[in-house]
Design an enzyme around this catalytic site. Structure first.
Site, short mmCIF file in Angstrom:
data_model
loop_
_atom_site.label_atom_id
_atom_site.label_comp_id
_atom_site.label_asym_id
_atom_site.label_seq_id
_atom_site.Cartn_x
_atom_site.Cartn_y
_atom_site.Cartn_z
N SER A 142 2.74 0.54 43.76
CA SER A 142 2.36 -0.61 44.57
C SER A 142 0.87 -0.91 44.43
CB SER A 142 2.66 -0.30 46.03
OG SER A 142 1.97 -1.18 46.88
N TYR A 167 1.85 4.74 53.38
CA TYR A 167 2.67 4.11 52.34
C TYR A 167 1.97 4.21 50.98
CZ TYR A 167 4.76 0.39 49.51
OH TYR A 167 5.33 -0.33 48.49
N1 LIG Z 1 8.25 -6.42 47.53
C1 LIG Z 1 6.97 -6.12 47.32
O1 LIG Z 1 6.08 -6.95 47.52
C2 LIG Z 1 6.58 -4.77 46.78
C3 LIG Z 1 5.22 -4.57 46.46
C4 LIG Z 1 4.84 -3.33 45.97
C5 LIG Z 1 5.77 -2.33 45.78
N2 LIG Z 1 7.09 -2.54 46.12
C6 LIG Z 1 8.04 -1.44 45.91
O2 LIG Z 1 9.14 -1.93 45.14
C7 LIG Z 1 10.33 -1.25 45.53
C8 LIG Z 1 11.38 -2.27 45.92
O3 LIG Z 1 10.86 -3.07 46.98
P1 LIG Z 1 11.67 -4.23 47.69
O4 LIG Z 1 10.69 -5.27 48.06
O5 LIG Z 1 12.86 -4.56 46.89
O6 LIG Z 1 12.07 -3.48 49.04
P2 LIG Z 1 13.47 -3.40 49.78
O7 LIG Z 1 13.19 -2.69 51.06
O8 LIG Z 1 14.11 -4.72 49.83
O9 LIG Z 1 14.30 -2.48 48.81
C9 LIG Z 1 14.31 -1.08 48.86
C10 LIG Z 1 15.75 -0.64 49.00
O10 LIG Z 1 15.77 0.78 48.98
C11 LIG Z 1 16.71 1.24 49.93
N3 LIG Z 1 16.31 2.58 50.34
C12 LIG Z 1 15.24 2.93 51.11
N4 LIG Z 1 15.21 4.26 51.24
C13 LIG Z 1 16.27 4.74 50.53
C14 LIG Z 1 16.76 6.03 50.29
N5 LIG Z 1 16.19 7.12 50.81
N6 LIG Z 1 17.85 6.18 49.51
C15 LIG Z 1 18.47 5.08 48.97
N7 LIG Z 1 18.05 3.83 49.19
C16 LIG Z 1 16.96 3.67 49.96
C17 LIG Z 1 16.67 0.23 51.05
O11 LIG Z 1 17.88 0.18 51.80
C18 LIG Z 1 16.39 -1.08 50.31
O12 LIG Z 1 17.60 -1.78 50.06
C19 LIG Z 1 9.94 -0.31 46.66
O13 LIG Z 1 9.70 0.94 46.09
C20 LIG Z 1 8.63 -0.91 47.18
O14 LIG Z 1 7.83 0.08 47.77
C21 LIG Z 1 7.50 -3.76 46.60
#
Ligand SMILES: NC(=O)c1ccc[n+]([C@@H]2O[C@H](COP(=O)([O-])OP(=O)(O)OC[C@H]3O[C@@H](n4cnc5c(N)ncnc54)[C@H](O)[C@@H]3O)[C@@H](O)[C@H]2O)c1
Length: 355
Positions: A142, A167
């Site tokens: 991130s 985080y």
């Molecule tokens: N969306 C953003 O702006 C952004 C920015 C930087 C990093 N990220 C990273 O990208 C990845 C995806 O983000 P996103 O925006 O799709 O978030 P999101 O929360 O929509 O997706 C994450 C998914 O992981 C699942 N999850 C969480 N813990 C879990 C576990 N222990 N076992 C199985 N499933 C689990 C959740 O149910 C969710 O559906 C994450 O790692 C997030 O930290 C996202």
């Protein structure tokens, strides 16, 4: 048939990645893992899952398997790896969100540290008994790892040892853990530092989505740091394209002078390389919500916004240096904020207002 394990498959980024892979490859075997937790509205995750199932039905030569479970469950992770023998693993499952990590730290340790460790261990053991094993582990890091980094744009060459939220600390830890496993077990791994990803069926905990929910109810939105915040907003399709380009080209395995493997390890930023001021961003959002018919034409926006101080864990600017991504993959996110917010507003109207 190439076999993928995608964790966080019903999440915002994961579900879009699965859809794109089904549509672009003639033959793919995709195993999605997600615990579908209730950090935000679970019905949104169910909606994404239904879209994937409908899409998979259109491509019967490919295979889609969904496993509802947590990556923090080591036995489950091992079982899935042993049964399906993935060649590419994309780890997107995580507890996301900066602010939530202040009130719910346990969720971050469980999913982001223990869960990620389980994925690394499963990758390590995928080579047991001479098996070809995992050819590339791609995982979500991130932009928050940059903390209050003063150098802009943020480069992967910058030192990032000063996280300002738990985080961010877990995401930086993932990069360190992946480095150790790449070095020790020669696992090709690439960490992607995503910059504020947005788009249709996105995350309701993120500002653009939360603002929309509030504006529609006539509530006031709070704009942090008095609007003096800049964010490098990245449209979901650009992120998915970036992941697909990256996953096809694992870092090379090479031997060092000491006869031991050099870690096949890489980190990239995926961001728009064009930070937008928060106030400009909400203005465009509002215009696009009106254009889509989510808000009425005469909406009094000024009466529904309040400028407030900075929140703990927040940073004043995020700005991605994407030179390395362009150099190695010939790719750079290109969707403009207006274009992306237009698609979000359209989707919002269809999903919530049924129009
Ligand atoms: N969306 C953003 O702006 C952004 C920015 C930087 C990093 N990220 C990273 O990208 C990845 C995806 O983000 P996103 O925006 O799709 O978030 P999101 O929360 O929509 O997706 C994450 C998914 O992981 C699942 N999850 C969480 N813990 C879990 C576990 N222990 N076992 C199985 N499933 C689990 C959740 O149910 C969710 O559906 C994450 O790692 C997030 O930290 C996202």
């Amino acid at each position: 048939m190439e076999t993928f394990i995608i964790t966080g498959a019903t999440g915002f980024i994961g579900s879009n990645l699965v859809l794109k892979l089904l549509r672009m490859h003639s033959l793919v075997d995709i195993i999605g893992i997600d615990n579908m937790n209730d950090y935000y509205d679970v019905s949104l995750k169910e909606y994404r899952l239904k879209r994937i199932e409908a899409c998979a039905a259109e491509y019967p030569d490919s295979r889609w398997t969904f496993i509802k479970g947590s990556i923090a469950d080591k036995n489950l992770v091992n079982k899935v790896f042993q049964e399906f023998k993935p060649s590419i693993v994309i780890n997107l499952a995580a507890q996301a969100g900066v602010r939530y990590s202040i009130t719910n730290p346990d969720a971050y340790i469980e999913s982001n540290l223990i869960g990620f460790y389980n994925i690394l261990e499963a990758c390590r053991h995928s080579y047991d008994n001479g098996e070809s094993g995992v050819q590339h582990l791609v995982y979500a890091s991130s932009s928050s790892v940059y903390g209050s980094n003063k150098n802009v744009p943020y480069s992967t060459e910058d030192q990032v040892d000063n996280p300002v939220s738990l985080y961010a600390a877990t995401k930086k830890s993932n990069e360190l853990m992946a480095h150790a496993y790449s070095k020790l077990y020669n696992i090709p791994s690439t960490g992607l530092r995503f910059f504020t990803v947005y788009g249709p069926a996105g995350r309701p905990d993120m500002a653009y989505f939360g603002f929309t929910n509030k504006l529609i109810k006539g509530e006031t939105i709070e704009i942090f740091n008095y609007g003096n915040c800049k964010r490098d907003f990245t449209y979901i399709d650009d992120i998915v394209e970036g992941i697909i380009k990256v996953m096809q080209k694992p870092p090379k395995k090479q031997m060092g002078e000491d006869g031991l493997p050099l870690p096949p390890y890489a980190i990239y930023n995926i961001g728009n390389n064009h930070p937008e001021n928060l106030l400009d961003f909400v203005t465009i959002l509002q215009e696009e919500l009106i254009r889509a018919g989510v808000l009425p034409k005469d909406y009094d926006f000024e009466a529904h916004k309040k400028l407030v101080p900075m929140q703990p864990g927040d940073v004043p600017i995020t700005y991605a240096d994407t030179t390395a991504l362009e150099r190695d993959f010939g790719f750079k996110p290109s969707t403009s904020l207006r274009e992306g917010l237009r698609k979000f507003a359209q989707w919002y109207k269809e999903y919530y207002l049924g129009k």
